[in-house]
Design an enzyme around this catalytic site. Structure first.
Site, short mmCIF file in Angstrom:
data_model
loop_
_atom_site.label_atom_id
_atom_site.label_comp_id
_atom_site.label_asym_id
_atom_site.label_seq_id
_atom_site.Cartn_x
_atom_site.Cartn_y
_atom_site.Cartn_z
N LYS A 1 0.83 -1.21 0.00
CA LYS A 1 0.00 0.00 0.00
C LYS A 1 0.87 1.26 0.00
O LYS A 1 0.57 2.24 -0.70
CB LYS A 1 -0.92 0.00 1.21
CG LYS A 1 -1.85 1.22 1.28
CD LYS A 1 -2.76 1.32 0.07
CE LYS A 1 -3.59 2.61 0.09
NZ LYS A 1 -4.58 2.63 1.15
N CYS B 1 -3.91 9.82 2.15
CA CYS B 1 -3.00 8.74 1.78
C CYS B 1 -1.73 9.23 1.08
O CYS B 1 -0.65 9.12 1.63
CB CYS B 1 -3.73 7.74 0.87
SG CYS B 1 -4.92 6.70 1.72
#
Length: 342
Positions: free
Chosen positions: A142, A196
């Site tokens: 990720k 993010c």
């Protein structure tokens, strides 16, 4: 708001960074300690929060400290009472519910049995493929996805700085370069926002500071872009005695209402300090200003902003902004950070 007994627990809490861009796992620890008292043999705990490498193992350690009556993977491996895994969320704001179902998922268990238990759980609703790996690789996956995006955005943002210096239209340049069959340059903007991409690359830098040179440089380029925008606005505003500055967009990307880590908010906040009482904002996806902007600027509609402003700063390429007739902008100074009118 209070954990209750269940067969599976998904922990999806914020993972910000603290001073010096150090990962802050306070929320993960709090959630782990909240879940621990209700665990029973055979339960599965999955960390979905985007986390630095090793966070899943730390989560298991925090739970083990509170439940010495149960065994955990870091102690007994495949035979542990509790299954622990990491499965990072992978969704696009504005399409979250659809992508929760349709996207592939990377599942990293602390053991093979942990992975299989997690894959079985996600198989209940995920139509995409669930690919099994170990927890540390899933965590890094990720971070890698978001850092890849950040590096590519940084290239586009750096191009925009270079083109400004060399008096070249960056939007035309990118259109031309992208006609090469193996080139796909992204579009520049006022910076990088969201919970993010603007945060996660720092987790890699913190884990491997000497090796993550490109990733660090990309973060610095993107973090520096808002100041460049502010300086351009300041130069433009000097043409007017009492300039009215209209900032179009506060969200961190187009056609959503998410303001988290938005460079647009930071730009507007700084402009409000430099031009007190002269800054208005247009954000069609929210009804009220965030707390940090209350009392500093006013929120107005697009027509009023375009009509009254001397300087128009396009910070987000919302669909509504593309409807503005360019003729109405001919008497304005337009700083278009998103290429809406390129």
């Amino acid at each position: 708001t209070t954990p209750e007994p269940a067969d599976a627990f998904l922990i999806a809490v914020p993972t910000p960074f603290s001073e010096g861009h150090k990962p802050d796992l306070l929320f993960v620890e709090a959630a782990s300690r909240a879940v621990a008292p209700v665990l029973k043999k055979g339960d599965l705990v999955v960390l979905e929060s985007t986390s630095p490498v090793g966070a899943t193992a730390k989560m298991a350690e925090w739970m083990a400290q509170l439940r010495p009556d149960l065994t955990f993977p870091q102690e007994t491996g495949e035979m542990s009472d509790i299954r622990i895994a990491h499965c990072p969320e992978r969704v696009l704001p504005g399409h979250v519910v659809r992508e929760l179902v349709d996207n592939d998922r990377v599942i990293g268990g602390m053991t093979q049995r942990c992975s299989e238990a997690a894959r079985e759980l996600y198989g209940l609703f995920v139509r995409g493929e669930s690919i099994v790996t170990d927890a540390r690789t899933a965590e890094m996956c990720k971070l890698t996805e978001n850092s890849f995006r950040d590096v590519n955005i940084a290239f586009a943002n750096e191009l925009s700085l270079i083109c400004d210096r060399l008096d070249i239209n960056v939007w035309e340049l990118i259109r031309l370069a992208n006609r090469h069959p193996r080139v796909n340059i992204l579009q520049p903007g006022p910076g990088v926002g969201g919970h993010c991409i603007a945060v996660d690359p720092w987790f890699i830098v913190d884990s491997a500071p000497e090796q993550a040179r490109l990733i660090r440089a990309a973060r610095e380029v993107n973090d520096g872009k808002p100041l460049w925008v502010i300086e351009r606005v300041e130069r433009a505003a000097k043409r007017f005695r009492e300039p009215v500055v209209a900032c179009l967009g506060l969200a961190f990307k187009a056609n959503i209402d998410d303001l988290r880590e938005s460079p647009s908010v930071e730009i507007v906040k700084e402009l409000a300090q430099r031009f007190p009482g002269c800054v208005v904002a247009v954000e069609p996806n929210i009804r009220s200003l965030p707390m940090e902007l209350e009392g500093q600027i006013s929120l107005c509609d697009l027509r009023t902003a375009v009509s009254e402003a001397d300087v128009i700063v396009i910070l987000v390429d919302h669909a509504q902004f593309r409807s503005v007739d360019p003729i109405r902008l001919q008497t304005k100074v337009v700083i278009d950070t998103r290429g809406v009118f390129a």
